[in-house]
Design a protein around this motif. Structure first.
Motif, PDB file in Angstrom:
ATOM      1  N   LEU A   1      -1.804   1.658  11.211  1.00 32.41           N
ATOM      2  CA  LEU A   1      -1.486   0.115  11.658  1.00 32.41           C
ATOM      3  C   LEU A   1      -1.841  -0.661  10.231  1.00 32.41           C
ATOM      4  CD1 LEU A   1      -2.671  -0.661  15.069  1.00 32.41           C
ATOM      5  CD2 LEU A   1      -0.473  -0.555  14.453  1.00 32.41           C
ATOM      6  N   ALA A   2      -2.805  -0.201   9.634  1.00 34.20           N
ATOM      7  CA  ALA A   2      -3.317  -0.982   8.501  1.00 34.20           C
ATOM      8  C   ALA A   2      -2.273  -0.700   7.260  1.00 34.20           C
ATOM      9  CB  ALA A   2      -4.757  -0.808   7.914  1.00 34.20           C
ATOM     10  N   ARG A   3      -1.868   0.649   7.198  1.00 33.19           N
ATOM     11  CA  ARG A   3      -1.048   0.925   5.904  1.00 33.19           C
ATOM     12  C   ARG A   3       0.456   0.325   6.556  1.00 33.19           C
ATOM     13  NH1 ARG A   3      -3.579   6.290   6.964  1.00 33.19           N
ATOM     14  NH2 ARG A   3      -4.908   6.791   5.218  1.00 33.19           N
ATOM     15  N   ALA A   4       0.670   0.260   7.672  1.00 37.76           N
ATOM     16  CA  ALA A   4       2.108  -0.303   7.910  1.00 37.76           C
ATOM     17  C   ALA A   4       1.920  -1.724   7.558  1.00 37.76           C
ATOM     18  CB  ALA A   4       2.468  -0.052   9.471  1.00 37.76           C
ATOM     19  N   ALA A   5       0.831  -2.525   7.785  1.00 31.48           N
ATOM     20  CA  ALA A   5       0.796  -3.812   7.539  1.00 31.48           C
ATOM     21  C   ALA A   5       0.646  -4.309   5.707  1.00 31.48           C
ATOM     22  CB  ALA A   5      -0.503  -4.577   7.846  1.00 31.48           C
ATOM     23  N   GLY A   6       0.546  -2.969   5.069  1.00 28.82           N
ATOM     24  CA  GLY A   6       0.713  -3.383   3.669  1.00 28.82           C
ATOM     25  C   GLY A   6      -0.759  -2.936   2.966  1.00 28.82           C
ATOM     26  N   ALA A   7      -1.711  -2.559   3.605  1.00 23.92           N
ATOM     27  CA  ALA A   7      -3.101  -2.278   2.858  1.00 23.92           C
ATOM     28  C   ALA A   7      -2.948  -0.774   2.591  1.00 23.92           C
ATOM     29  CB  ALA A   7      -4.263  -2.342   4.102  1.00 23.92           C
TER      30      ALA A   7
ATOM     31  N   ARG B   1       0.953  -6.999  -3.533  1.00 23.63           N
ATOM     32  CA  ARG B   1      -0.560  -7.169  -2.957  1.00 23.63           C
ATOM     33  C   ARG B   1      -0.927  -6.108  -1.992  1.00 23.63           C
ATOM     34  NH1 ARG B   1      -1.705 -12.108  -5.184  1.00 23.63           N
ATOM     35  NH2 ARG B   1       0.092 -13.550  -5.303  1.00 23.63           N
ATOM     36  N   ARG B   2      -1.645  -5.352  -2.343  1.00 26.00           N
ATOM     37  CA  ARG B   2      -2.083  -4.323  -1.596  1.00 26.00           C
ATOM     38  C   ARG B   2      -3.438  -4.063  -1.473  1.00 26.00           C
ATOM     39  NH1 ARG B   2       0.498   1.667  -2.797  1.00 26.00           N
ATOM     40  NH2 ARG B   2      -0.833   1.578  -4.883  1.00 26.00           N
ATOM     41  N   PRO B   3      -4.246  -4.854  -0.538  1.00 29.28           N
ATOM     42  CA  PRO B   3      -5.653  -4.838  -0.383  1.00 29.28           C
ATOM     43  C   PRO B   3      -6.197  -3.515   0.041  1.00 29.28           C
ATOM     44  CG  PRO B   3      -4.616  -6.041   1.362  1.00 29.28           C
ATOM     45  CD  PRO B   3      -3.505  -5.628   0.382  1.00 29.28           C
ATOM     46  N   SER B   4      -7.257  -3.116  -0.593  1.00 32.19           N
ATOM     47  CA  SER B   4      -7.955  -2.214  -0.215  1.00 32.19           C
ATOM     48  C   SER B   4      -8.864  -2.019   1.126  1.00 32.19           C
ATOM     49  CB  SER B   4      -8.830  -1.484  -1.536  1.00 32.19           C
ATOM     50  OG  SER B   4      -9.770  -2.708  -1.678  1.00 32.19           O
TER      51      SER B   4
ATOM     52  N   VAL C   1      -6.361 -11.076   8.711  1.00 29.33           N
ATOM     53  CA  VAL C   1      -7.078 -10.757   7.445  1.00 29.33           C
ATOM     54  C   VAL C   1      -6.223 -10.051   6.547  1.00 29.33           C
ATOM     55  CG1 VAL C   1      -9.172  -9.865   6.539  1.00 29.33           C
ATOM     56  CG2 VAL C   1      -9.117 -10.822   8.678  1.00 29.33           C
ATOM     57  N   ILE C   2      -5.586  -9.149   6.866  1.00 25.76           N
ATOM     58  CA  ILE C   2      -4.629  -8.331   6.097  1.00 25.76           C
ATOM     59  C   ILE C   2      -3.573  -9.325   5.704  1.00 25.76           C
ATOM     60  CG2 ILE C   2      -3.083  -6.195   5.881  1.00 25.76           C
ATOM     61  CD1 ILE C   2      -4.824  -4.748   7.681  1.00 25.76           C
ATOM     62  N   ASP C   3      -3.084  -9.931   6.574  1.00 25.52           N
ATOM     63  CA  ASP C   3      -1.912 -11.114   6.135  1.00 25.52           C
ATOM     64  C   ASP C   3      -2.459 -12.133   4.982  1.00 25.52           C
ATOM     65  OD1 ASP C   3      -0.227  -9.716   7.825  1.00 25.52           O
ATOM     66  OD2 ASP C   3       0.044 -11.173   9.251  1.00 25.52           O
ATOM     67  N   ARG C   4      -3.520 -12.460   5.174  1.00 29.44           N
ATOM     68  CA  ARG C   4      -4.162 -13.476   4.140  1.00 29.44           C
ATOM     69  C   ARG C   4      -4.364 -12.566   2.788  1.00 29.44           C
ATOM     70  NH1 ARG C   4      -7.293 -17.945   4.502  1.00 29.44           N
ATOM     71  NH2 ARG C   4      -6.178 -18.461   6.146  1.00 29.44           N
ATOM     72  N   LEU C   5      -4.791 -11.361   3.052  1.00 26.83           N
ATOM     73  CA  LEU C   5      -5.023 -10.811   1.572  1.00 26.83           C
ATOM     74  C   LEU C   5      -3.705 -10.575   0.908  1.00 26.83           C
ATOM     75  CD1 LEU C   5      -7.886  -8.585   2.785  1.00 26.83           C
ATOM     76  CD2 LEU C   5      -8.045 -10.373   1.135  1.00 26.83           C
ATOM     77  N   THR C   6      -2.575 -10.203   1.760  1.00 25.96           N
ATOM     78  CA  THR C   6      -1.494  -9.824   1.081  1.00 25.96           C
ATOM     79  C   THR C   6      -0.646 -11.219   0.792  1.00 25.96           C
ATOM     80  OG1 THR C   6      -0.505  -9.404   3.334  1.00 25.96           O
ATOM     81  CG2 THR C   6      -1.219  -7.448   2.085  1.00 25.96           C
ATOM     82  N   ALA C   7      -0.748 -12.244   1.269  1.00 23.10           N
ATOM     83  CA  ALA C   7      -0.236 -13.469   1.075  1.00 23.10           C
ATOM     84  C   ALA C   7       1.200 -13.277   1.706  1.00 23.10           C
ATOM     85  CB  ALA C   7      -0.034 -13.703  -0.473  1.00 23.10           C
ATOM     86  N   ARG C   8       1.237 -12.375   2.882  1.00 25.74           N
ATOM     87  CA  ARG C   8       2.516 -12.393   3.566  1.00 25.74           C
ATOM     88  C   ARG C   8       2.835 -13.524   4.262  1.00 25.74           C
ATOM     89  NH1 ARG C   8       4.408  -7.783   7.714  1.00 25.74           N
ATOM     90  NH2 ARG C   8       5.840  -9.034   8.734  1.00 25.74           N
TER      91      ARG C   8
END
Length: 376
Positions: free
Chosen positions: A191-197, A166-169, A293-300
């Motif tokens: 930071l956002a890329r490191a979080a998976g975005a 899951r890689r949110p834009s 928000v990124i964690d929610r979008l990635t289902a981390r």
């Protein structure tokens, strides 16, 4: 919860701000990504393995394959002479039928056509048993976890060449005061890329006028929009007005320190967060509001905190959520900064936590849980 702002306006509490951003927000759909691009992304559900790996016993050292029972009592003084020539195997090769151990080359002598074994062995020596690497019915990579290089070992072992993640834009719009993106925007992007975005368009820039910002908001789509700069009370700080003109402003002024002038809202249903342009305030806003928000979008999976006692007390003001930077000491947390974040403290910190708006802080020796600032 609302708190009084010094100029008479109301500040929105962090909990209320997060509720507005996260309400109804679902994880993005999984996408398949080549293994070479997958490190740092958050894994989605992977198909379970149809069969355990390895599918047969295989060698884990280079050497000679034997049946251990045939070697009982073998030594340099009483070598074992096999009836037929043994099989040579190398790492990863399947074991020959009837063989259950591998001897290193130095333990087997070849004298012309004669072979002598100079040591005994036990079953399984030098062998990886079938099914011991990866069990059937389990995915090679766990869902909800950032993919590390170590996670790629079982994936490659299973013959996987692409993983579902899951890689949110994310759109990052820098409210430019000069040519080029600010250091705060660059930090937010990293930071956002490191979080998976992912940030497909890179850092975008726009002018500081309301019309420019509105046009920038209309120019693209993403799963999350982050603006950096232009949130304060300066004469050219028009981000909140632009979000309001777009019907996207939920709150301007968050009861947090640093980062009080942050604005939040929903842009066509998409979370929109406007961070201050000062680097420490942008960092705080990212950790407190953007990261969830990124964690929610990635289902981390929930981030793991480390709990240690405080080496000294943390004092905090009632009514504002304060970000605290910590350095790991000798089995304790040493507070470095609270409410304001000098960059020398950012450079020295190992972890962070927040002190809630209803708390006056923590006493020395209190057990507190903090999140890793790096590789968290």
């Amino acid at each position: 919860m609302m708190f009084a702002r010094p100029n008479g306006f109301a500040l929105t509490g962090v909990e209320a701000a997060l509720a507005l951003l996260l309400d109804g927000l679902e994880p993005v759909a999984p996408v398949e990504v080549p293994l070479i691009e997958v490190a740092g992304c958050v894994a989605a559900g992977q198909p379970p393995l149809a069969q355990a790996l390895p599918t047969a016993d295989e060698a884990v050292i280079d050497g000679w394959a034997f049946a251990a029972a045939d070697l009982a009592g073998a030594s340099a003084y009483s070598p074992f002479v096999p009836v037929s020539p043994p099989s040579w195997v190398e790492v990863g090769q399947p074991m020959p039928v009837g063989c259950d151990c591998v001897l290193e080359p130095g333990l087997v002598e070849e004298i012309g056509p004669l072979v002598q074994v100079l040591a005994e062995a036990v079953p399984g020596q030098g062998v990886r048993r079938a099914g011991t690497d990866l069990p059937a019915g389990h995915p090679p990579v766990a869902a909800g976890r950032p993919v590390s290089p170590a996670d790629l070992l079982p994936a490659r072992r299973a013959g996987v060449i692409r993983l579902q993640v899951r890689r949110p834009s994310l759109r990052i719009i820098d409210i430019a005061a000069s040519d080029g993106a600010s250091s705060a925007s660059e930090t937010v992007a990293e930071l956002a890329r490191a979080a998976g975005a992912s940030i497909p368009a890179g850092i975008e820039t726009t002018g500081r006028a309301v019309a420019d910002i509105v046009a920038a908001l209309d120019a693209g789509s993403a799963d999350l929009v982050v603006l950096v700069g232009g949130t304060g009370a300066g004469r050219s700080d028009e981000v909140a007005a632009a979000l309001a003109a777009h019907g996207a402003l939920g709150a301007h002024g968050i009861a947090m320190a640093p980062g009080r002038t942050t604005a939040i809202g929903r842009l066509r249903g998409i979370p929109a967060i406007a961070l201050p342009g000062a680097p420490d305030q942008a960092l705080a806003g990212f950790l407190v509001l953007v990261l969830p928000v990124i964690d929610r979008l990635t289902a981390r999976c929930p981030r793991q905190a480390e709990t240690l006692p405080l080496a000294r007390k943390i004092a905090s003001s009632i009514g504002v959520t304060e970000l605290v930077l910590l350095r790991r000491g000798d089995r304790s947390w040493m507070p470095l900064a609270a409410g304001t974040l000098p960059l020398q403290c950012v450079a020295a910190a190992d972890a962070w936590l927040t002190v809630g708006a209803n708390s006056e802080g923590f006493a020395a020796g209190a057990e507190v849980s903090a999140f890793a600032l790096r590789n968290g």
